[in-house]
Design a protein around this motif. Sequence first.
Motif, PDB file in Angstrom:
ATOM      1  N   ILE A   1       0.709  -1.598  -0.955  1.00 43.94           N
ATOM      2  CA  ILE A   1       2.201  -0.778  -0.213  1.00 43.94           C
ATOM      3  C   ILE A   1       3.444  -1.247   0.090  1.00 43.94           C
ATOM      4  CG2 ILE A   1       1.721   0.508   2.423  1.00 43.94           C
ATOM      5  CD1 ILE A   1      -1.296   0.777   2.438  1.00 43.94           C
ATOM      6  N   GLU A   2       3.897  -0.728   0.234  1.00 49.02           N
ATOM      7  CA  GLU A   2       5.364  -1.548   0.804  1.00 49.02           C
ATOM      8  C   GLU A   2       5.636  -1.072   1.518  1.00 49.02           C
ATOM      9  OE1 GLU A   2       8.862   0.198  -2.198  1.00 49.02           O
ATOM     10  OE2 GLU A   2       7.069   0.930  -3.536  1.00 49.02           O
ATOM     11  N   HIS A   3       5.346  -1.943   3.026  1.00 53.56           N
ATOM     12  CA  HIS A   3       5.431  -1.543   3.466  1.00 53.56           C
ATOM     13  C   HIS A   3       6.703  -1.786   4.935  1.00 53.56           C
ATOM     14  CE1 HIS A   3       0.552  -2.928   5.053  1.00 53.56           C
ATOM     15  NE2 HIS A   3       1.004  -3.823   3.676  1.00 53.56           N
TER      16      HIS A   3
ATOM     17  N   SER B   1      -4.673  11.041  19.467  1.00 55.01           N
ATOM     18  CA  SER B   1      -4.860   9.833  20.294  1.00 55.01           C
ATOM     19  C   SER B   1      -4.562   8.707  19.519  1.00 55.01           C
ATOM     20  CB  SER B   1      -6.583  10.697  21.250  1.00 55.01           C
ATOM     21  OG  SER B   1      -7.721  10.692  19.531  1.00 55.01           O
ATOM     22  N   GLU B   2      -5.233   8.995  17.880  1.00 51.00           N
ATOM     23  CA  GLU B   2      -4.996   7.780  17.112  1.00 51.00           C
ATOM     24  C   GLU B   2      -4.763   7.662  16.177  1.00 51.00           C
ATOM     25  OE1 GLU B   2      -8.462   5.226  14.873  1.00 51.00           O
ATOM     26  OE2 GLU B   2      -8.553   6.793  17.014  1.00 51.00           O
ATOM     27  N   ILE B   3      -3.629   7.205  15.868  1.00 49.64           N
ATOM     28  CA  ILE B   3      -2.876   7.102  14.187  1.00 49.64           C
ATOM     29  C   ILE B   3      -3.331   5.483  13.691  1.00 49.64           C
ATOM     30  CG2 ILE B   3      -0.589   5.865  14.871  1.00 49.64           C
ATOM     31  CD1 ILE B   3       0.753   7.594  13.350  1.00 49.64           C
ATOM     32  N   THR B   4      -4.143   5.646  11.953  1.00 49.72           N
ATOM     33  CA  THR B   4      -4.589   5.203  11.784  1.00 49.72           C
ATOM     34  C   THR B   4      -3.835   5.414  10.039  1.00 49.72           C
ATOM     35  OG1 THR B   4      -6.495   5.757  12.546  1.00 49.72           O
ATOM     36  CG2 THR B   4      -6.435   4.083  10.325  1.00 49.72           C
ATOM     37  N   LEU B   5      -3.476   4.227   9.362  1.00 48.81           N
ATOM     38  CA  LEU B   5      -3.298   4.094   8.040  1.00 48.81           C
ATOM     39  C   LEU B   5      -3.839   3.998   7.170  1.00 48.81           C
ATOM     40  CD1 LEU B   5       0.010   3.400   6.127  1.00 48.81           C
ATOM     41  CD2 LEU B   5      -0.501   1.037   6.263  1.00 48.81           C
ATOM     42  N   VAL B   6      -3.684   4.524   5.858  1.00 48.87           N
ATOM     43  CA  VAL B   6      -5.012   5.443   4.538  1.00 48.87           C
ATOM     44  C   VAL B   6      -4.290   5.725   3.899  1.00 48.87           C
ATOM     45  CG1 VAL B   6      -6.348   5.921   6.313  1.00 48.87           C
ATOM     46  CG2 VAL B   6      -4.829   7.650   5.724  1.00 48.87           C
ATOM     47  N   GLN B   7      -5.463   5.471   2.661  1.00 47.94           N
ATOM     48  CA  GLN B   7      -4.264   5.756   1.176  1.00 47.94           C
ATOM     49  C   GLN B   7      -5.076   6.988   0.839  1.00 47.94           C
ATOM     50  OE1 GLN B   7      -3.830   3.239  -1.636  1.00 47.94           O
ATOM     51  NE2 GLN B   7      -3.802   1.609  -0.576  1.00 47.94           N
ATOM     52  N   ARG B   8      -4.992   8.164   0.158  1.00 50.15           N
ATOM     53  CA  ARG B   8      -5.107   9.129  -0.378  1.00 50.15           C
ATOM     54  C   ARG B   8      -4.960   9.237  -1.507  1.00 50.15           C
ATOM     55  NH1 ARG B   8      -8.327   8.240   3.026  1.00 50.15           N
ATOM     56  NH2 ARG B   8      -9.097   9.757   4.439  1.00 50.15           N
ATOM     57  N   LEU B   9      -5.154   9.040  -2.268  1.00 54.66           N
ATOM     58  CA  LEU B   9      -3.925   8.775  -4.032  1.00 54.66           C
ATOM     59  C   LEU B   9      -3.718   8.389  -4.440  1.00 54.66           C
ATOM     60  CD1 LEU B   9      -3.993  13.340  -4.746  1.00 54.66           C
ATOM     61  CD2 LEU B   9      -5.935  11.483  -5.597  1.00 54.66           C
ATOM     62  N   GLY B  10      -3.971   7.050  -3.903  1.00 56.58           N
ATOM     63  CA  GLY B  10      -3.065   5.722  -4.099  1.00 56.58           C
ATOM     64  C   GLY B  10      -1.556   5.516  -3.410  1.00 56.58           C
TER      65      GLY B  10
ATOM     66  N   ASP C   1       2.211  11.581   5.572  1.00 56.29           N
ATOM     67  CA  ASP C   1       2.813  10.783   4.380  1.00 56.29           C
ATOM     68  C   ASP C   1       3.940   9.513   5.162  1.00 56.29           C
ATOM     69  OD1 ASP C   1       4.882   9.451   2.612  1.00 56.29           O
ATOM     70  OD2 ASP C   1       4.449  10.626   0.698  1.00 56.29           O
ATOM     71  N   ALA C   2       3.439   8.114   5.291  1.00 54.55           N
ATOM     72  CA  ALA C   2       3.889   6.699   5.468  1.00 54.55           C
ATOM     73  C   ALA C   2       5.492   6.745   4.882  1.00 54.55           C
ATOM     74  CB  ALA C   2       2.559   6.255   5.993  1.00 54.55           C
TER      75      ALA C   2
END
Length: 255
Positions: free
Chosen positions: A64-66, A84-93, A117-118
Amino acid sequence: MKKPNKKSSKLFKLSTIKSLHKWLSLLVFIQLFIWLGTGIFFNWMDHDKASGNHYRQAVVKQDIEHIRLLDPQAVLKATHLPASEITLVQRLGQPYYLLTHDKGLYKHFDSDFSLVDAYTGVTLEIDKTVASALARASYNGTAKVSTVLAVEPPIEDFLKEQNSLWQVNFSDELNTSVYINASSGRLVGHSNEDKRFVDFFFMLHFMDYALFGQDAVGGFNNWQIIFFALLTLLFCLTGLIWTLELLIKGRYKFK
């Protein structure tokens, strides 16, 4: 008018109790035989096949390009629905922020999520195309996707699941089905003919009979078990009464 004979009435009651005890013993024996048979099967079965993961593989994660990631607080402000919550995840790379709008105690409990999309802030909708791609990413076989279906609980392959899912079916020799959560894109699991065959024996073992449709829960917590427990209790009580009767009549002799 003749008075009812107390002795004959008592004999009738004892006869009824004995008859009931015999029929209950048959029912209890049949279910105990099923438990014994399915228990032996569980010890002999191939546990790798039973998992349904014959063609399952770990999903490859990308770097991930932070530096390009959007500020999570800005994403939350731009979202119209409360989270109530936000989390960084990956989907299809690709990195996505998983926004939790409603979360159950366990993963299979009813929940509501959305994916943003982050990098761009665009909301990702899990449609047929995305669900197929997510399923393909977890599948290491060579078969093609045959059908993609939107399914609602109760879901036969995952009875405990309470969320809407996408069922992605592959045309391989095991009829593999991959299940994707319709709101979070999470891989729920794989199922195939081997797993379904074992699930049939679990259904017998747990008395979680699928013929009752929505009453099937995938475990012991069902009304069939409760009913059988009451029958077993009644079986024990009738046996106790019969034993006391024989004891009173002096059928048991202690040296």
